[in-house]
Design an enzyme around this catalytic site. Structure first.
Site, PDB file in Angstrom:
ATOM      1  N   ASN A 159       0.765  -1.228   0.083  1.00  0.00           N
ATOM      2  CA  ASN A 159       0.105  -0.076  -0.003  1.00  0.00           C
ATOM      3  C   ASN A 159       0.911   0.996   0.040  1.00  0.00           C
ATOM      4  OD1 ASN A 159      -2.362   1.390   0.205  1.00  0.00           O
ATOM      5  ND2 ASN A 159      -2.866   0.986   2.204  1.00  0.00           N
TER       6      ASN A 159
ATOM      7  N   HIS B 103     -15.527  -5.813  11.014  1.00  0.00           N
ATOM      8  CA  HIS B 103     -15.185  -4.610  11.716  1.00  0.00           C
ATOM      9  C   HIS B 103     -16.406  -3.697  11.741  1.00  0.00           C
ATOM     10  CE1 HIS B 103     -10.749  -3.943   9.644  1.00  0.00           C
ATOM     11  NE2 HIS B 103     -10.874  -5.220  10.193  1.00  0.00           N
TER      12      HIS B 103
ATOM     13  N   ARG C 179     -14.249  -6.700  15.472  1.00  0.00           N
ATOM     14  CA  ARG C 179     -13.360  -5.789  16.190  1.00  0.00           C
ATOM     15  C   ARG C 179     -14.281  -4.288  16.225  1.00  0.00           C
ATOM     16  NH1 ARG C 179      -8.682  -3.113  12.408  1.00  0.00           N
ATOM     17  NH2 ARG C 179      -9.863  -1.243  11.996  1.00  0.00           N
TER      18      ARG C 179
ATOM     19  N   TYR D 252      -7.899   6.338  13.354  1.00  0.00           N
ATOM     20  CA  TYR D 252      -7.811   5.209  12.497  1.00  0.00           C
ATOM     21  C   TYR D 252      -9.033   4.309  12.597  1.00  0.00           C
ATOM     22  CZ  TYR D 252      -6.668   0.494  11.527  1.00  0.00           C
ATOM     23  OH  TYR D 252      -7.034  -0.849  11.186  1.00  0.00           O
TER      24      TYR D 252
ATOM     25  N   ASP E 173      -7.939  -2.842  17.536  1.00  0.00           N
ATOM     26  CA  ASP E 173      -6.539  -2.358  16.849  1.00  0.00           C
ATOM     27  C   ASP E 173      -6.122  -1.236  17.388  1.00  0.00           C
ATOM     28  OD1 ASP E 173      -4.522  -1.984  15.323  1.00  0.00           O
ATOM     29  OD2 ASP E 173      -5.261  -2.610  13.313  1.00  0.00           O
TER      30      ASP E 173
ATOM     31  N   HIS F 231      -3.358   0.126  16.487  1.00  0.00           N
ATOM     32  CA  HIS F 231      -2.439   0.510  15.366  1.00  0.00           C
ATOM     33  C   HIS F 231      -1.094   1.123  16.011  1.00  0.00           C
ATOM     34  CE1 HIS F 231      -2.337   1.490  11.036  1.00  0.00           C
ATOM     35  NE2 HIS F 231      -3.167   0.493  11.071  1.00  0.00           N
TER      36      HIS F 231
ATOM     37  N   GLU G  89      -4.718  -5.831  19.118  1.00  0.00           N
ATOM     38  CA  GLU G  89      -3.789  -5.755  18.329  1.00  0.00           C
ATOM     39  C   GLU G  89      -2.692  -4.509  18.222  1.00  0.00           C
ATOM     40  OE1 GLU G  89      -5.884  -6.063  14.215  1.00  0.00           O
ATOM     41  OE2 GLU G  89      -4.300  -5.219  13.365  1.00  0.00           O
TER      42      GLU G  89
ATOM     43  N   GLU H 252       1.274  -7.479  11.073  1.00  0.00           N
ATOM     44  CA  GLU H 252       0.682  -7.224   9.598  1.00  0.00           C
ATOM     45  C   GLU H 252       1.801  -6.528   8.716  1.00  0.00           C
ATOM     46  OE1 GLU H 252      -2.767  -4.861  10.791  1.00  0.00           O
ATOM     47  OE2 GLU H 252      -1.637  -3.181   9.818  1.00  0.00           O
TER      48      GLU H 252
ATOM     49  N   ARG I  74      -0.043 -12.206  13.008  1.00  0.00           N
ATOM     50  CA  ARG I  74      -1.101 -11.636  11.934  1.00  0.00           C
ATOM     51  C   ARG I  74      -0.233 -11.277  10.560  1.00  0.00           C
ATOM     52  NH1 ARG I  74      -5.408  -9.287  12.072  1.00  0.00           N
ATOM     53  NH2 ARG I  74      -4.475  -7.436  11.379  1.00  0.00           N
TER      54      ARG I  74
ATOM     55  N   HIS J 154      -3.499 -10.915   8.228  1.00  0.00           N
ATOM     56  CA  HIS J 154      -4.266  -9.633   8.219  1.00  0.00           C
ATOM     57  C   HIS J 154      -5.163  -9.718   7.138  1.00  0.00           C
ATOM     58  CE1 HIS J 154      -2.741  -5.269   6.807  1.00  0.00           C
ATOM     59  NE2 HIS J 154      -3.580  -5.251   7.738  1.00  0.00           N
TER      60      HIS J 154
ATOM     61  N   ASP K 191      -6.231  -3.735   1.527  1.00  0.00           N
ATOM     62  CA  ASP K 191      -5.154  -3.545   0.647  1.00  0.00           C
ATOM     63  C   ASP K 191      -4.224  -4.762   0.044  1.00  0.00           C
ATOM     64  OD1 ASP K 191      -4.497  -2.878   3.410  1.00  0.00           O
ATOM     65  OD2 ASP K 191      -2.603  -2.829   2.812  1.00  0.00           O
TER      66      ASP K 191
HETATM   67  C1  GCO Z   1      -5.654  -3.856   9.631  1.00  0.00           C
HETATM   68  C2  GCO Z   1      -4.549  -2.829   9.408  1.00  0.00           C
HETATM   69  C3  GCO Z   1      -4.955  -1.996   8.326  1.00  0.00           C
HETATM   70  C4  GCO Z   1      -3.569  -1.138   7.753  1.00  0.00           C
HETATM   71  C5  GCO Z   1      -3.585  -1.093   6.205  1.00  0.00           C
HETATM   72  C6  GCO Z   1      -2.291  -0.190   5.921  1.00  0.00           C
HETATM   73  O1  GCO Z   1      -5.788  -4.332  10.902  1.00  0.00           O
HETATM   74  O2  GCO Z   1      -6.727  -4.000   8.868  1.00  0.00           O
HETATM   75  O3  GCO Z   1      -4.290  -2.102  10.487  1.00  0.00           O
HETATM   76  O4  GCO Z   1      -5.988  -1.257   8.431  1.00  0.00           O
HETATM   77  O5  GCO Z   1      -3.957  -0.098   8.399  1.00  0.00           O
HETATM   78  O6  GCO Z   1      -3.443  -2.430   5.835  1.00  0.00           O
HETATM   79  O7  GCO Z   1      -2.111  -0.716   4.575  1.00  0.00           O
HETATM   80 MG    MG Z   2      -4.034  -3.653  11.913  1.00  0.00          MG
END
Ligand code: GCO
Ligand code: MG
Length: 405
Positions: free
Chosen positions: A37, A122, A147, A159, A212, A214, A238, A264, A285, A314, A318
């Site tokens: 991505n 999600h 999630r 996010y 997540d 993040h 996560e 991921e 992941r 993951h 993307d």
């Molecule tokens: C998830 C991920 C994605 C990422 C993305 C970045 O857990 O699904 O954190 O949302 O942000 O794949 O390219």
């Molecule tokens: Mg993630």
């Protein structure tokens, strides 16, 4: 059976995907996903200039040898671009082997360990109320795991929250320059505990809940969050903190029993070896596209099984449907499978470009029995949707300091 031709398609059915197509001298074709991505063209150059010329004429059945040739054989190992290129070739060769054998890839891995692949959906929203209403909808649709992500009051964007976008595929696509977002740990901490307390009140105790972070927290902040979330019994938290230094997770682990998931952005087993071996995480992941394909993920999964770590690949938008299919075959095989992230099958354009018969119902994927990976590329549709430059956002603390996005 020799590799006769390798083509690279970059297509934008709502967001960019890099797809590799390997053709053998007897006309069998296989597909692989090489999408990174926001760095798509770097993988294209890696493939076209540095990988493809070395593979023409090689035995298409030699998956392991080709993997080793591209990884061990090359002085410059690892890295997201390199490993995505290796991954795409690897997936395509598994696809070809399955087609030649007349078997779906999961049969080549050792057969099914379960009838279908359990997913988590999600749920997100601008308010806790909205997030939980969306979660209830997923539960009504048969999902056993959800999630939860909710907007942080006082921050413009958070996010995992859609804002004015209609779905996740739209959320992270087509931004010609990186948008800047801001982050505040104190504001987030206040919202997140309330979200999960309210979630358990409304959704009860049977549904699995996930979140997540993040990578926005320091290890000691993650430890505190894990502790605060213990009463709400998460399936996992996560990417709580970055683990470039894998010892970060020792700090988190020694304070909390909230299960931890990460991986991921990992490219090889070496990014998670200590986390797994020291039992500092519960779910790994890694994505087939970003960590060297099916060959590499199978190896990481087997290694993780020795330490009670489960596979939870993951599943963001993307990763193309080719990667999704690779994950389905790995998930249905892996004795230590945990759960699969799932954001839907995508828009009409995406489903036109990539066609498959992996069936989603009742929160599970019933894996296709088509030989190989079970995905076909509609080349005409792919070529009609050309690449558009696009970036992920970047993140700053409220005083302007650059932070983890
Ligand atoms: C998830 C991920 C994605 C990422 C993305 C970045 O857990 O699904 O954190 O949302 O942000 O794949 O390219
Ligand atoms: Mg993630």
């Amino acid at each position: 059976m020799k590799i006769d031709n390798i083509e690279v398609f970059v297509s934008c059915p709502g967001r960019n995907f890099v797809t590799v197509k390997v053709t053998t001298d007897d006309g069998v074709t296989g597909l692989g996903d090489a999408t990174v991505n926001g760095r798509e063209q770097a993988v294209v150059a890696m493939l076209q200039e540095h990988v493809i010329p070395c593979l023409i004429g090689r035995d298409a059945h030699g998956i392991e040898d080709i993997w080793q040739y591209l990884y061990r054989g090359v002085y410059w190992r690892k890295g997201p671009i390199n490993m995505a290129a290796i991954a795409a070739i690897d997936m395509a060769l598994w696809d070809i082997k399955g087609k030649v054998a007349g078997l779906p890839v999961y049969q080549l891995l050792g057969g099914k360990s379960r009838k279908a692949v359990g997913l988590y959906a999600h749920a997100n929203g601008e308010t806790i109320e909205q997030t939980l209403a969306n979660a209830e909808q997923h539960v009504r649709n048969g999902f056993g795991a959800v999630r939860l992500q909710s907007a942080v009051p006082g921050l413009d964007v958070t996010y995992g929250v859609l804002g004015d976008k209609k779905d996740y595929f739209e959320l992270q696509g087509n931004r010609p320059l990186p948008p800047e977002e801001s982050w505040s740990t104190p504001k987030y901490m206040e919202m997140i505990v309330e979200l999960f307390a309210e979630a358990r009140r409304r959704l009860g105790n049977q549904v699995q809940l996930l979140h997540d972070v993040h990578s926005r927290l320091t290890p000691i902040e993650s430890a505190r969050l894990g502790k605060l979330l213990e009463p709400y019994n998460l399936m996992f938290m996560e990417d709580a903190s970055i683990a470039e230094n894998q010892d970060n997770y020792k700090v988190i682990r020694q304070h909390t029993t909230t299960p931890l998931a990460i991986g991921e952005t990992y490219n090889t087993i070496w990014d998670c070896k200590d986390l797994i071996q020291n039992q500092l995480i519960d779910y790994i992941r890694v994505a087939a596209t970003h960590a060297g394909g099916i060959t590499a993920l199978r190896r990481i999964t087997d290694f993780a099984s020795l330490y009670n770590v489960k596979l939870a690949p993951h599943g963001a938008p993307d990763l193309s449907p080719v990667c999704f299919a690779a994950h389905m075959h790995l998930d249905v095989w892996a004795p230590n499978f945990g759960v699969q992230e799932f954001v839907g099958l995508g828009n009409e354009q995406l489903q036109q470009v990539f066609q498959h018969n992996h069936q989603v119902h009742d929160g599970m994927v019933h894996v296709s029995d088509a030989p190989g990976l079970g995905v076909e590329l509609n080349e005409e549709a792919a070529l009609a949707l050309p690449y558009k430059r696009s970036y992920l956002p970047v993140s700053r603390l409220e005083d302007g300091t650059m932070w983890n996005w």
